[in-house]
Scaffold this motif. Sequence first.
Motif, PDB file in Angstrom:
ATOM      1  N   PHE A 127       4.084  44.229  -5.517  1.00  0.00           N
ATOM      2  CA  PHE A 127       3.786  45.625  -5.182  1.00  0.00           C
ATOM      3  C   PHE A 127       2.801  45.682  -4.021  1.00  0.00           C
ATOM      4  O   PHE A 127       1.668  46.148  -4.159  1.00  0.00           O
ATOM      5  CB  PHE A 127       3.251  46.349  -6.401  1.00  0.00           C
ATOM      6  CG  PHE A 127       3.351  47.852  -6.316  1.00  0.00           C
ATOM      7  CD1 PHE A 127       4.048  48.493  -5.303  1.00  0.00           C
ATOM      8  CD2 PHE A 127       2.735  48.648  -7.267  1.00  0.00           C
ATOM      9  CE1 PHE A 127       4.132  49.859  -5.236  1.00  0.00           C
ATOM     10  CE2 PHE A 127       2.809  50.029  -7.219  1.00  0.00           C
ATOM     11  CZ  PHE A 127       3.513  50.623  -6.192  1.00  0.00           C
ATOM     12  N   LEU A 128       3.238  45.231  -2.851  1.00  0.00           N
ATOM     13  CA  LEU A 128       2.363  45.049  -1.697  1.00  0.00           C
ATOM     14  C   LEU A 128       2.575  46.143  -0.660  1.00  0.00           C
ATOM     15  O   LEU A 128       3.710  46.554  -0.389  1.00  0.00           O
ATOM     16  CB  LEU A 128       2.624  43.684  -1.053  1.00  0.00           C
ATOM     17  CG  LEU A 128       2.684  42.479  -1.999  1.00  0.00           C
ATOM     18  CD1 LEU A 128       2.993  41.225  -1.208  1.00  0.00           C
ATOM     19  CD2 LEU A 128       1.389  42.341  -2.779  1.00  0.00           C
ATOM     20  N   ALA A 129       1.481  46.590  -0.061  1.00  0.00           N
ATOM     21  CA  ALA A 129       1.556  47.481   1.086  1.00  0.00           C
ATOM     22  C   ALA A 129       1.915  46.667   2.325  1.00  0.00           C
ATOM     23  O   ALA A 129       1.880  45.424   2.324  1.00  0.00           O
ATOM     24  CB  ALA A 129       0.227  48.202   1.286  1.00  0.00           C
ATOM     25  N   LYS A 180       1.759  42.513   3.169  1.00  0.00           N
ATOM     26  CA  LYS A 180       2.936  41.698   3.483  1.00  0.00           C
ATOM     27  C   LYS A 180       2.740  40.943   4.798  1.00  0.00           C
ATOM     28  O   LYS A 180       3.216  39.807   4.945  1.00  0.00           O
ATOM     29  CB  LYS A 180       4.173  42.586   3.568  1.00  0.00           C
ATOM     30  CG  LYS A 180       4.573  43.232   2.244  1.00  0.00           C
ATOM     31  CD  LYS A 180       5.783  44.131   2.415  1.00  0.00           C
ATOM     32  CE  LYS A 180       6.165  44.801   1.101  1.00  0.00           C
ATOM     33  NZ  LYS A 180       7.320  45.720   1.269  1.00  0.00           N
ATOM     34  N   ASN A 236       1.537  46.282 -11.392  1.00  0.00           N
ATOM     35  CA  ASN A 236       1.589  47.747 -11.468  1.00  0.00           C
ATOM     36  C   ASN A 236       0.537  48.418 -10.587  1.00  0.00           C
ATOM     37  O   ASN A 236       0.458  49.639 -10.536  1.00  0.00           O
ATOM     38  CB  ASN A 236       1.422  48.212 -12.917  1.00  0.00           C
ATOM     39  CG  ASN A 236       0.069  47.818 -13.489  1.00  0.00           C
ATOM     40  OD1 ASN A 236      -0.545  46.852 -13.042  1.00  0.00           O
ATOM     41  ND2 ASN A 236      -0.404  48.564 -14.468  1.00  0.00           N
ATOM     42  N   LYS A 275      -0.794  48.876  -6.725  1.00  0.00           N
ATOM     43  CA  LYS A 275      -0.406  48.644  -5.342  1.00  0.00           C
ATOM     44  C   LYS A 275      -1.541  47.970  -4.594  1.00  0.00           C
ATOM     45  O   LYS A 275      -2.680  48.429  -4.628  1.00  0.00           O
ATOM     46  CB  LYS A 275      -0.026  49.956  -4.659  1.00  0.00           C
ATOM     47  CG  LYS A 275       0.572  49.732  -3.273  1.00  0.00           C
ATOM     48  CD  LYS A 275       1.163  50.995  -2.694  1.00  0.00           C
ATOM     49  CE  LYS A 275       1.852  50.703  -1.361  1.00  0.00           C
ATOM     50  NZ  LYS A 275       2.449  51.913  -0.766  1.00  0.00           N
ATOM     51  N   LYS A 276      -1.233  46.889  -3.894  1.00  0.00           N
ATOM     52  CA  LYS A 276      -2.231  46.105  -3.161  1.00  0.00           C
ATOM     53  C   LYS A 276      -2.275  46.602  -1.729  1.00  0.00           C
ATOM     54  O   LYS A 276      -1.263  46.584  -1.018  1.00  0.00           O
ATOM     55  CB  LYS A 276      -1.895  44.611  -3.187  1.00  0.00           C
ATOM     56  CG  LYS A 276      -1.372  44.074  -4.519  1.00  0.00           C
ATOM     57  CD  LYS A 276      -2.293  44.345  -5.678  1.00  0.00           C
ATOM     58  CE  LYS A 276      -1.799  43.662  -6.951  1.00  0.00           C
ATOM     59  NZ  LYS A 276      -0.454  44.075  -7.397  1.00  0.00           N
ATOM     60  N   THR A 277      -3.413  47.061  -1.290  1.00  0.00           N
ATOM     61  CA  THR A 277      -3.596  47.558   0.068  1.00  0.00           C
ATOM     62  C   THR A 277      -4.785  46.849   0.715  1.00  0.00           C
ATOM     63  O   THR A 277      -5.627  46.267   0.034  1.00  0.00           O
ATOM     64  CB  THR A 277      -3.841  49.073   0.076  1.00  0.00           C
ATOM     65  OG1 THR A 277      -5.031  49.352  -0.697  1.00  0.00           O
ATOM     66  CG2 THR A 277      -2.666  49.822  -0.530  1.00  0.00           C
ATOM     67  N   HIS A 292       0.719  56.585  -6.585  1.00  0.00           N
ATOM     68  CA  HIS A 292       0.560  55.317  -7.279  1.00  0.00           C
ATOM     69  C   HIS A 292      -0.747  55.238  -8.069  1.00  0.00           C
ATOM     70  O   HIS A 292      -1.159  54.146  -8.457  1.00  0.00           O
ATOM     71  CB  HIS A 292       0.629  54.166  -6.279  1.00  0.00           C
ATOM     72  CG  HIS A 292       1.922  54.108  -5.526  1.00  0.00           C
ATOM     73  ND1 HIS A 292       3.129  53.932  -6.146  1.00  0.00           N
ATOM     74  CD2 HIS A 292       2.196  54.239  -4.202  1.00  0.00           C
ATOM     75  CE1 HIS A 292       4.099  53.935  -5.235  1.00  0.00           C
ATOM     76  NE2 HIS A 292       3.561  54.114  -4.055  1.00  0.00           N
TER      77      HIS A 292
END
Length: 549
Positions: A36-38, A42, A72, A74-76, A372
């Motif tokens: 669940f990557l921004a 990535k 679950n 989101k990684k930002t 999210h």
Amino acid sequence: MYSIVSTAIIRGIHSVSVQVEADVSDGMPMFEMVGFLASEVKEARERVRAALRNSGCYLPAKRITVNLSPANIKKTGSAFDLPVAVAILAALGIVPDQSLVSLLIVGEIGLNGKVQPVEGILPIVAEAGGQGFTHCMVPYDNRKEANLIRNICVVAVKNIREAISFLSGNAEMLRGPLEDPQASRAEGADGPDGSDLEQSIRRREEAADPAREQMQQEPDPARGQMQQEPDFSQINGQRLVRRASEVAAAGMHNLLLIGPPGGGKTMIARRIPTILPPMCSQEQLELAKIYSISGMLLQDHGIMCKRPFRSPHHTVTPQGLVGGGTVPKPGEVSLAHKGVLFLDELAEFQKSTLELLRQPMEEKQIQISRLHGSCSYPADFMLVAATNPCPCGAYPDMNRCRCTQSAIDRYLGKISQPLLDRIDICVETSPLTFAELTADPVNESSAQIRARVCAAWELQKERYAGSGIYFNSQIPADRLREICRLTEKEEVYLQQMYQQSHLTARAYHKILRVARTVADLCGSSRVDTGHLSEAFCYRSLDRKYWERW
């Protein structure tokens, strides 16, 4: 081979632990990242690949899979670069897995392997100890910010080579770049004493105290003269406004200044933080976390000792005022936490933007919801606003004012009644006379006013201990009669004023709260007629008042 590295992500002003898992196995050569990557996370794949190559670590022709869990959330942000690189190095056997136990890693890396600073280091390091970590690896440029937390060992690295060197057993790097010589001498040879953040802050305050008096007048090299800091002694005239500012600061009441241009509204507002008591260590740390997340924590000055004063322009967007964005960030209401939010030219702000202030003014925090998830930021500020009475500023002097009644109504209509209901004190500023303008300044200084405000704060602290109330402005309506006990004489006086002025229940409650603050400034245990009379003079402007004016 498999390895796991611990890092963290910011949610609100708190951090959430994230695990970076790396697996290197046989198969088709590829580098894949999941979890669940921004988009910026990535992109870490290419940054890590180039950074490792330029640091002398070549990735083998194997299948590399990196997973960021929990999936679950989101990684930002770019703070995952360094933990991803270390996880891969551990999976390749270049660094030992044992060195990653109880270690939290945060940092961005450039293509040349240099570790870049990131935002939000302070809350991450501050909560790492409570999450079971004993060491934190952070970018070198974030070292002073991380050094504010004394209950965890911090390693500051400039590049990937230094990170590998420490993880391979070079213990000399431990806390070396972060050591504060003055703090070390104060703590003794045994080093930091664990969770003693308050002592660390207190030492910094004590070190700054001798210079604080000299800061009232500092040389300005650009002008070649003495540069004075804002002080109430520089304000001539405006005795009513000065008194209203003192009452507002003593009870943390919201304040509205109204009057023609050039009356000193902005000058007075900018000096209100100078009469507020100094922040305690807990307030300083909470405010520093907000500024750290925003990337505004000064590297050279460390934790903030002065109460903030934020003055956004009237063109500020809703997101700029209360916070928000695709990746939520604190807004001006949070940056003014434990300080003053000054809205100059209040009627020039967009009405829809001003209406967003109603919730944080009531709840002392702002809740930001996104697809999210949601996060909250503290927003316990004192609102100080200033406005002209009409577009030209001359109303009600009809000899000078050329505004039509409809133009005045539209101008003042941007300030809604619900917003005015949340402002306890309103005072008018009048133009200075020539005598007041040219008189020698023999006014009370901010330090003299602050002494009375501090005494009033102490009375409120004792009165409301353990009740969840901190200031008179927060007294709930059902406790006003209990806290502001009135004799028969005051009851009769208040009844007469209520009927003559056609007060609403909300206005009645505000008068009692302000009267309680006036009594505290006088050192009185009870509210008398004089206190009520002064509080009545500070009534917030309602629509009927505008029409009568």
